[in-house]
Design a protein around this motif. Structure first.
Motif, PDB file in Angstrom:
ATOM      1  N   ASP A  23       0.758  -1.178   0.081  1.00 56.12           N
ATOM      2  CA  ASP A  23       0.042   0.163   0.064  1.00 56.12           C
ATOM      3  C   ASP A  23       0.928   1.282  -0.084  1.00 56.12           C
ATOM      4  OD1 ASP A  23      -2.517  -1.150  -0.267  1.00 56.12           O
ATOM      5  OD2 ASP A  23      -2.555  -1.504   2.160  1.00 56.12           O
ATOM      6  N   VAL A  24       1.988   1.276   0.818  1.00 57.29           N
ATOM      7  CA  VAL A  24       2.799   2.532   0.900  1.00 57.29           C
ATOM      8  C   VAL A  24       3.415   2.798  -0.427  1.00 57.29           C
ATOM      9  CG1 VAL A  24       5.016   3.261   1.757  1.00 57.29           C
ATOM     10  CG2 VAL A  24       3.436   1.898   3.281  1.00 57.29           C
ATOM     11  N   LEU A  25       3.720   1.512  -1.212  1.00 60.64           N
ATOM     12  CA  LEU A  25       4.556   1.628  -2.450  1.00 60.64           C
ATOM     13  C   LEU A  25       3.600   2.336  -3.663  1.00 60.64           C
ATOM     14  CD1 LEU A  25       6.544  -1.429  -2.735  1.00 60.64           C
ATOM     15  CD2 LEU A  25       7.645   0.859  -2.389  1.00 60.64           C
ATOM     16  N   SER A  26       2.341   1.625  -3.468  1.00 61.92           N
ATOM     17  CA  SER A  26       1.247   2.126  -4.239  1.00 61.92           C
ATOM     18  C   SER A  26       1.044   3.669  -4.158  1.00 61.92           C
ATOM     19  CB  SER A  26      -0.083   1.548  -4.164  1.00 61.92           C
ATOM     20  OG  SER A  26       0.090   0.065  -4.544  1.00 61.92           O
ATOM     21  N   GLY A  27       1.034   4.032  -2.952  1.00 63.29           N
ATOM     22  CA  GLY A  27       0.785   5.371  -2.609  1.00 63.29           C
ATOM     23  C   GLY A  27       1.985   6.483  -3.188  1.00 63.29           C
ATOM     24  N   LEU A  28       3.018   6.051  -2.886  1.00 62.54           N
ATOM     25  CA  LEU A  28       4.057   6.826  -3.386  1.00 62.54           C
ATOM     26  C   LEU A  28       4.353   6.613  -4.909  1.00 62.54           C
ATOM     27  CD1 LEU A  28       7.094   5.461  -0.965  1.00 62.54           C
ATOM     28  CD2 LEU A  28       5.870   7.757  -0.944  1.00 62.54           C
ATOM     29  N   LEU A  29       3.915   5.718  -5.527  1.00 57.40           N
ATOM     30  CA  LEU A  29       3.888   5.586  -7.107  1.00 57.40           C
ATOM     31  C   LEU A  29       2.713   6.631  -7.610  1.00 57.40           C
ATOM     32  CD1 LEU A  29       4.910   4.314  -9.497  1.00 57.40           C
ATOM     33  CD2 LEU A  29       2.939   2.609  -9.569  1.00 57.40           C
ATOM     34  N   VAL A  30       1.869   6.696  -6.980  1.00 56.53           N
ATOM     35  CA  VAL A  30       0.762   7.617  -7.159  1.00 56.53           C
ATOM     36  C   VAL A  30       1.251   9.153  -7.250  1.00 56.53           C
ATOM     37  CG1 VAL A  30      -1.435   8.526  -6.803  1.00 56.53           C
ATOM     38  CG2 VAL A  30      -1.179   6.144  -6.774  1.00 56.53           C
ATOM     39  N   LEU A  31       1.878   9.497  -6.170  1.00 57.01           N
ATOM     40  CA  LEU A  31       2.543  10.743  -5.927  1.00 57.01           C
ATOM     41  C   LEU A  31       3.502  10.949  -6.941  1.00 57.01           C
ATOM     42  CD1 LEU A  31       2.873  10.800  -2.062  1.00 57.01           C
ATOM     43  CD2 LEU A  31       1.096  11.989  -3.370  1.00 57.01           C
ATOM     44  N   PHE A  32       4.393   9.918  -7.262  1.00 53.35           N
ATOM     45  CA  PHE A  32       5.414  10.334  -8.240  1.00 53.35           C
ATOM     46  C   PHE A  32       4.834  10.486  -9.415  1.00 53.35           C
ATOM     47  CE2 PHE A  32       8.168   8.562 -11.576  1.00 53.35           C
ATOM     48  CZ  PHE A  32       9.292   9.091 -11.270  1.00 53.35           C
ATOM     49  N   ILE A  33       3.662   9.759  -9.890  1.00 56.46           N
ATOM     50  CA  ILE A  33       2.939  10.194 -11.180  1.00 56.46           C
ATOM     51  C   ILE A  33       2.257  11.388 -11.288  1.00 56.46           C
ATOM     52  CG2 ILE A  33       0.967   9.258 -12.627  1.00 56.46           C
ATOM     53  CD1 ILE A  33       1.808   6.451 -11.894  1.00 56.46           C
ATOM     54  N   LEU A  34       1.742  11.612 -10.113  1.00 57.75           N
ATOM     55  CA  LEU A  34       1.123  13.072 -10.238  1.00 57.75           C
ATOM     56  C   LEU A  34       2.048  14.158 -10.392  1.00 57.75           C
ATOM     57  CD1 LEU A  34      -1.499  12.663  -7.297  1.00 57.75           C
ATOM     58  CD2 LEU A  34      -1.927  12.979  -9.786  1.00 57.75           C
ATOM     59  N   ALA A  35       3.178  13.893  -9.698  1.00 57.68           N
ATOM     60  CA  ALA A  35       4.484  15.217  -9.638  1.00 57.68           C
ATOM     61  C   ALA A  35       4.838  15.218 -11.059  1.00 57.68           C
ATOM     62  CB  ALA A  35       5.390  14.757  -8.452  1.00 57.68           C
ATOM     63  N   SER A  36       5.201  13.855 -11.553  1.00 56.79           N
ATOM     64  CA  SER A  36       5.658  14.020 -13.080  1.00 56.79           C
ATOM     65  C   SER A  36       4.587  14.656 -13.905  1.00 56.79           C
ATOM     66  CB  SER A  36       5.969  12.584 -13.533  1.00 56.79           C
ATOM     67  OG  SER A  36       6.775  11.816 -12.690  1.00 56.79           O
ATOM     68  N   LEU A  37       3.379  14.267 -13.938  1.00 58.76           N
ATOM     69  CA  LEU A  37       2.733  14.997 -14.777  1.00 58.76           C
ATOM     70  C   LEU A  37       2.440  16.681 -14.574  1.00 58.76           C
ATOM     71  CD1 LEU A  37      -0.792  12.566 -14.601  1.00 58.76           C
ATOM     72  CD2 LEU A  37       1.087  13.008 -16.447  1.00 58.76           C
ATOM     73  N   THR A  38       2.591  16.793 -13.274  1.00 59.17           N
ATOM     74  CA  THR A  38       2.716  18.502 -12.807  1.00 59.17           C
ATOM     75  C   THR A  38       3.936  19.091 -13.473  1.00 59.17           C
ATOM     76  OG1 THR A  38       1.486  18.156 -10.978  1.00 59.17           O
ATOM     77  CG2 THR A  38       2.714  20.055 -11.021  1.00 59.17           C
ATOM     78  N   LEU A  39       4.833  18.313 -13.534  1.00 59.55           N
ATOM     79  CA  LEU A  39       6.240  18.963 -14.071  1.00 59.55           C
ATOM     80  C   LEU A  39       6.302  18.880 -15.525  1.00 59.55           C
ATOM     81  CD1 LEU A  39       9.235  19.746 -13.695  1.00 59.55           C
ATOM     82  CD2 LEU A  39       9.867  17.332 -13.785  1.00 59.55           C
ATOM     83  N   ILE A  40       5.596  17.840 -16.361  1.00 58.77           N
ATOM     84  CA  ILE A  40       5.461  17.851 -17.550  1.00 58.77           C
ATOM     85  C   ILE A  40       4.642  18.929 -18.096  1.00 58.77           C
ATOM     86  CG2 ILE A  40       4.666  16.691 -19.481  1.00 58.77           C
ATOM     87  CD1 ILE A  40       5.372  14.037 -17.931  1.00 58.77           C
ATOM     88  N   LEU A  41       3.422  19.142 -17.355  1.00 58.99           N
ATOM     89  CA  LEU A  41       2.595  20.372 -17.740  1.00 58.99           C
ATOM     90  C   LEU A  41       3.085  21.660 -17.622  1.00 58.99           C
ATOM     91  CD1 LEU A  41      -0.948  19.070 -16.135  1.00 58.99           C
ATOM     92  CD2 LEU A  41      -0.299  19.091 -18.706  1.00 58.99           C
ATOM     93  N   GLU A  42       3.830  21.725 -16.545  1.00 62.20           N
ATOM     94  CA  GLU A  42       4.622  23.042 -16.361  1.00 62.20           C
ATOM     95  C   GLU A  42       5.893  23.289 -17.266  1.00 62.20           C
ATOM     96  OE1 GLU A  42       4.917  26.657 -14.587  1.00 62.20           O
ATOM     97  OE2 GLU A  42       3.624  25.205 -13.907  1.00 62.20           O
ATOM     98  N   LEU A  43       6.559  22.322 -17.560  1.00 62.05           N
ATOM     99  CA  LEU A  43       7.400  22.525 -18.779  1.00 62.05           C
ATOM    100  C   LEU A  43       7.167  22.786 -19.949  1.00 62.05           C
ATOM    101  CD1 LEU A  43      10.155  19.528 -17.627  1.00 62.05           C
ATOM    102  CD2 LEU A  43      10.432  22.170 -17.449  1.00 62.05           C
ATOM    103  N   THR A  44       5.995  22.084 -20.337  1.00 60.88           N
ATOM    104  CA  THR A  44       5.016  22.310 -21.683  1.00 60.88           C
ATOM    105  C   THR A  44       4.692  23.863 -21.691  1.00 60.88           C
ATOM    106  OG1 THR A  44       4.431  19.945 -21.739  1.00 60.88           O
ATOM    107  CG2 THR A  44       3.228  21.641 -23.117  1.00 60.88           C
ATOM    108  N   LYS A  45       4.158  24.297 -20.435  1.00 63.12           N
ATOM    109  CA  LYS A  45       3.582  25.608 -20.588  1.00 63.12           C
ATOM    110  C   LYS A  45       4.753  26.600 -20.754  1.00 63.12           C
ATOM    111  CE  LYS A  45       1.411  29.001 -17.522  1.00 63.12           C
ATOM    112  NZ  LYS A  45       0.607  29.135 -16.153  1.00 63.12           N
ATOM    113  N   THR A  46       5.946  26.245 -20.016  1.00 68.72           N
ATOM    114  CA  THR A  46       7.171  27.263 -20.129  1.00 68.72           C
ATOM    115  C   THR A  46       7.746  27.082 -21.667  1.00 68.72           C
ATOM    116  OG1 THR A  46       7.724  26.790 -17.836  1.00 68.72           O
ATOM    117  CG2 THR A  46       9.484  27.502 -19.050  1.00 68.72           C
TER     118      THR A  46
END
Length: 242
Positions: A23-46
């Motif tokens: 469960d801990v790993l699953s939660g960390l994976l979800v957070l990592f995916i969300l953070a990656s998506l946020t970064l990708i969107l921010e870099l795309t906008k920039t």
């Protein structure tokens, strides 16, 4: 003989604070995916902002080129001598075309010179309007330049160069029936499009002035076209995002 089995471990499924390792790993994976998506969107906008800034600069530089090129071609057809320098950013009016009297800042009164000066002013005005210069240009500088010989005029060569540029500016506003008038033209920020300045002999076309011809080339009026570019705050914001 009976084999004894190890007692099974009971997991308190009703305890909401108990999480399995998976469960801990699953939660960390979800957070990592969300953070990656946020970064990708921010870099795309920039990246889009950078591309927009670059496109704006390219459009402005193209408009400046078209403006100066049109002015030069139009004046050449009328036999009026102007020079294009500094990679199509400056239109130069040499002394051979506009010759002020020694120590004078008055536009010569002969009809040929005055007619040429009027055509230069009209051609600049027309080209700016036809190529939407008010949108792309930041400032158009009317710059006066002298040679290095001393002058008795008030404020010396600094005053002489500035007053000559002012005389040309005032002549265009007084003698040309243009709409809008030069003093009414604004850039996209609503500020005056034209400015006047004098440089004395600090920006010589010929650094060495050993002959009359070399000194003559230093005496001129330059019309400098500057384009609108991203300001420092916009560049800092993009740089921080990168």
């Amino acid at each position: 003989m009976k084999l004894s089995r190890r007692p099974s471990v009971n997991v308190d499924e009703d305890n909401p604070y108990w999480l399995s390792f998976s469960d801990v790993l699953s939660g960390l994976l979800v957070l990592f995916i969300l953070a990656s998506l946020t970064l990708i969107l921010e870099l795309t906008k920039t990246k889009e902002e950078v591309n927009e800034a670059l496109l704006e600069i390219q459009q402005a530089e193209k408009a400046r080129f078209n403006i100066i090129n049109q002015i030069q071609q139009e004046l050449q057809k009328d036999g009026i001598l102007v020079e294009v320098i500094e990679n199509y950013t400056v239109l130069r009016i040499p002394e051979k075309q506009l010759a002020f009297a020694t120590n004078s800042d008055k536009i010569p009164e002969d009809l040929e010179t005055q007619a040429a000066v009027k055509k230069i002013g009209t051609a600049i005005h027309r080209a700016i309007l036809e190529h939407d210069g008010s949108k792309y240009l930041d400032t158009v500088f009317v710059e006066g330049h002298t040679d290095s010989r001393a002058t008795r005029l008030y404020k010396g060569n600094w005053g002489l160069s500035a007053f000559r540029a002012i005389s040309l500016w005032e002549f265009w506003n007084r003698e040309l029936d243009l709409i809008p008038a030069y003093y009414d033209m604004r850039n996209e920020s609503g500020k005056a499009l034209f400015s006047v300045s004098g440089y004395a002999a600090t920006r010589r076309a010929n650094v060495i002035e050993s002959t009359d011809e070399e000194r003559e080339k230093n005496r001129r009026i330059d019309i400098r076209f500057t384009v609108k570019k991203p300001n420092s705050l916009e560049l800092e914001d993009i740089s921080e995002k990168l």
